[in-house]
Write a protein that holds these residues in place. Structure first.
Motif, PDB file in Angstrom:
ATOM      1  N   CYS A 106       0.803  -1.226   0.000  1.00  0.00           N
ATOM      2  CA  CYS A 106       0.000   0.000   0.000  1.00  0.00           C
ATOM      3  C   CYS A 106       0.839   1.282   0.000  1.00  0.00           C
ATOM      4  O   CYS A 106       0.639   2.159  -0.841  1.00  0.00           O
ATOM      5  CB  CYS A 106      -0.933   0.007   1.208  1.00  0.00           C
ATOM      6  SG  CYS A 106      -2.106  -1.368   1.227  1.00  0.00           S
ATOM      7  N   PHE A 107       1.776   1.385   0.937  1.00  0.00           N
ATOM      8  CA  PHE A 107       2.531   2.628   1.097  1.00  0.00           C
ATOM      9  C   PHE A 107       3.323   2.979  -0.159  1.00  0.00           C
ATOM     10  O   PHE A 107       3.162   4.065  -0.729  1.00  0.00           O
ATOM     11  CB  PHE A 107       3.450   2.499   2.314  1.00  0.00           C
ATOM     12  CG  PHE A 107       4.303   3.708   2.596  1.00  0.00           C
ATOM     13  CD1 PHE A 107       3.723   4.939   2.860  1.00  0.00           C
ATOM     14  CD2 PHE A 107       5.688   3.617   2.629  1.00  0.00           C
ATOM     15  CE1 PHE A 107       4.501   6.059   3.145  1.00  0.00           C
ATOM     16  CE2 PHE A 107       6.481   4.723   2.907  1.00  0.00           C
ATOM     17  CZ  PHE A 107       5.883   5.942   3.151  1.00  0.00           C
ATOM     18  N   GLU A 108       4.171   2.069  -0.612  1.00  0.00           N
ATOM     19  CA  GLU A 108       5.010   2.386  -1.773  1.00  0.00           C
ATOM     20  C   GLU A 108       4.193   2.585  -3.051  1.00  0.00           C
ATOM     21  O   GLU A 108       4.446   3.548  -3.784  1.00  0.00           O
ATOM     22  CB  GLU A 108       6.081   1.310  -1.957  1.00  0.00           C
ATOM     23  CG  GLU A 108       7.190   1.396  -0.924  1.00  0.00           C
ATOM     24  CD  GLU A 108       8.435   0.615  -1.322  1.00  0.00           C
ATOM     25  OE1 GLU A 108       8.285  -0.448  -1.960  1.00  0.00           O
ATOM     26  OE2 GLU A 108       9.536   1.072  -0.994  1.00  0.00           O
ATOM     27  N   PRO A 109       3.203   1.731  -3.372  1.00  0.00           N
ATOM     28  CA  PRO A 109       2.404   1.999  -4.577  1.00  0.00           C
ATOM     29  C   PRO A 109       1.676   3.343  -4.525  1.00  0.00           C
ATOM     30  O   PRO A 109       1.587   4.039  -5.535  1.00  0.00           O
ATOM     31  CB  PRO A 109       1.411   0.829  -4.604  1.00  0.00           C
ATOM     32  CG  PRO A 109       2.100  -0.266  -3.872  1.00  0.00           C
ATOM     33  CD  PRO A 109       2.872   0.424  -2.787  1.00  0.00           C
ATOM     34  N   ALA A 110       1.153   3.707  -3.353  1.00  0.00           N
ATOM     35  CA  ALA A 110       0.457   4.991  -3.231  1.00  0.00           C
ATOM     36  C   ALA A 110       1.411   6.153  -3.474  1.00  0.00           C
ATOM     37  O   ALA A 110       1.067   7.131  -4.152  1.00  0.00           O
ATOM     38  CB  ALA A 110      -0.188   5.108  -1.848  1.00  0.00           C
ATOM     39  N   ILE A 112       4.221   6.121  -5.251  1.00  0.00           N
ATOM     40  CA  ILE A 112       4.649   6.162  -6.651  1.00  0.00           C
ATOM     41  C   ILE A 112       3.567   6.781  -7.526  1.00  0.00           C
ATOM     42  O   ILE A 112       3.845   7.642  -8.367  1.00  0.00           O
ATOM     43  CB  ILE A 112       5.009   4.748  -7.140  1.00  0.00           C
ATOM     44  CG1 ILE A 112       6.272   4.258  -6.428  1.00  0.00           C
ATOM     45  CG2 ILE A 112       5.223   4.732  -8.654  1.00  0.00           C
ATOM     46  CD1 ILE A 112       6.571   2.798  -6.630  1.00  0.00           C
ATOM     47  N   ASP A 113       2.311   6.378  -7.304  1.00  0.00           N
ATOM     48  CA  ASP A 113       1.227   6.960  -8.091  1.00  0.00           C
ATOM     49  C   ASP A 113       1.123   8.460  -7.848  1.00  0.00           C
ATOM     50  O   ASP A 113       0.937   9.242  -8.794  1.00  0.00           O
ATOM     51  CB  ASP A 113      -0.104   6.285  -7.741  1.00  0.00           C
ATOM     52  CG  ASP A 113      -0.262   4.926  -8.410  1.00  0.00           C
ATOM     53  OD1 ASP A 113       0.519   4.615  -9.324  1.00  0.00           O
ATOM     54  OD2 ASP A 113      -1.173   4.169  -8.004  1.00  0.00           O
ATOM     55  N   PRO A 120      -4.935   6.724  -9.545  1.00  0.00           N
ATOM     56  CA  PRO A 120      -5.016   5.331  -9.092  1.00  0.00           C
ATOM     57  C   PRO A 120      -6.268   4.664  -9.640  1.00  0.00           C
ATOM     58  O   PRO A 120      -7.165   5.331 -10.175  1.00  0.00           O
ATOM     59  CB  PRO A 120      -5.082   5.463  -7.567  1.00  0.00           C
ATOM     60  CG  PRO A 120      -5.687   6.809  -7.338  1.00  0.00           C
ATOM     61  CD  PRO A 120      -5.191   7.679  -8.457  1.00  0.00           C
ATOM     62  N   ALA A 121      -6.309   3.361  -9.508  1.00  0.00           N
ATOM     63  CA  ALA A 121      -7.513   2.637  -9.906  1.00  0.00           C
ATOM     64  C   ALA A 121      -8.691   3.101  -9.048  1.00  0.00           C
ATOM     65  O   ALA A 121      -8.508   3.744  -8.002  1.00  0.00           O
ATOM     66  CB  ALA A 121      -7.292   1.142  -9.733  1.00  0.00           C
TER      67      ALA A 121
END
Length: 216
Positions: A106-110, A112-113, A120-121
């Motif tokens: 959760c933390f890293e993908p958020a 990066i987006d 985000p999706a």
């Protein structure tokens, strides 16, 4: 006799948190430094170990462990005597694993987006919900105590403490009081200071080598 841990590391990368963890665990290991600025991580000897050419990577006996989260969990369990990993029967084991997984899922993908300004999706399909939700979940947890699991410092705090400190430094997360206080507590640990000095020294060495190669 326990097999030697070989730690593949390069400065100014995610490998820094593993370096701090090895220090915290007082884990004997061989440090294998890769100059990523010179592309050493893309050479056949290392690609044979990690085909993605990524650090951190460790080799322990016949086992090669990649991915920052997996390495933290593996090392914490390998050295239970350090007292930094809740045992499987400890009520804190579940929350500990939750926060370890939340960092990567959760933390890293958020981050990066948000950094790339990507939409985000839809919230119902996004693995992390929304960036603001992720930030609030972490803030609320850190408001409960000095560390992620309250007053208990664990391997998760090595991972998150370095991550929160780095993302604050580059403005990737808001400078909330809970984040700044947490990053400060982790950065005051002797292991953090030792690894920071090591990381800076290797970074300077690699920059100098790159400059010398360019001049030649």
């Amino acid at each position: 006799m326990q097999d030697t841990i070989t730690f593949y590391y390069s400065p100014q990368t995610r490998a820094r948190s593993v370096a701090m963890l090895l220090d915290e665990l007082q884990a004997p290991h061989e440090l294998h430094v890769l100059n990523m600025k010179a592309g050493e991580n893309r050479q056949p000897p290392f690609l044979a170990i990690n085909p993605l050419g990524k650090v951190p990577t460790i080799r322990h006996g016949d086992a090669v462990v990649t991915e920052q989260l997996a390495i933290h969990i593996y090392l914490g369990d390998l050295f239970p005597q350090a007292g930094l990993t809740p045992a499987i029967t400890d009520p804190l084991r579940g929350p500990y694993l939750r926060w370890m997984a939340y960092f990567g899922a959760c933390f890293e993908p958020a981050l990066i987006d948000a950094y790339l300004k990507r939409e985000p999706a839809h919230e119902a399909m996004s693995p992390y919900g929304t960036y603001d939700q992720v930030i609030e979940v972490i803030r609320a947890q850190l408001a409960k105590g000095d560390y992620l699991l309250g007053d208990t410092f664990t391997v998760a705090d090595v991972l998150w403490g370095t991550g929160i400190g780095w993302t604050l430094q580059f403005g990737l997360i808001p400078k909330l009081p809970e984040f700044e206080a947490y990053a400060r507590r982790v950065s005051e640990r002797p292991s953090y200071k030792r690894i920071s000095e090591m990381d800076a020294a290797y970074a300077a060495e690699h920059e100098a080598a790159l400059a010398a190669a360019s001049a030649g």
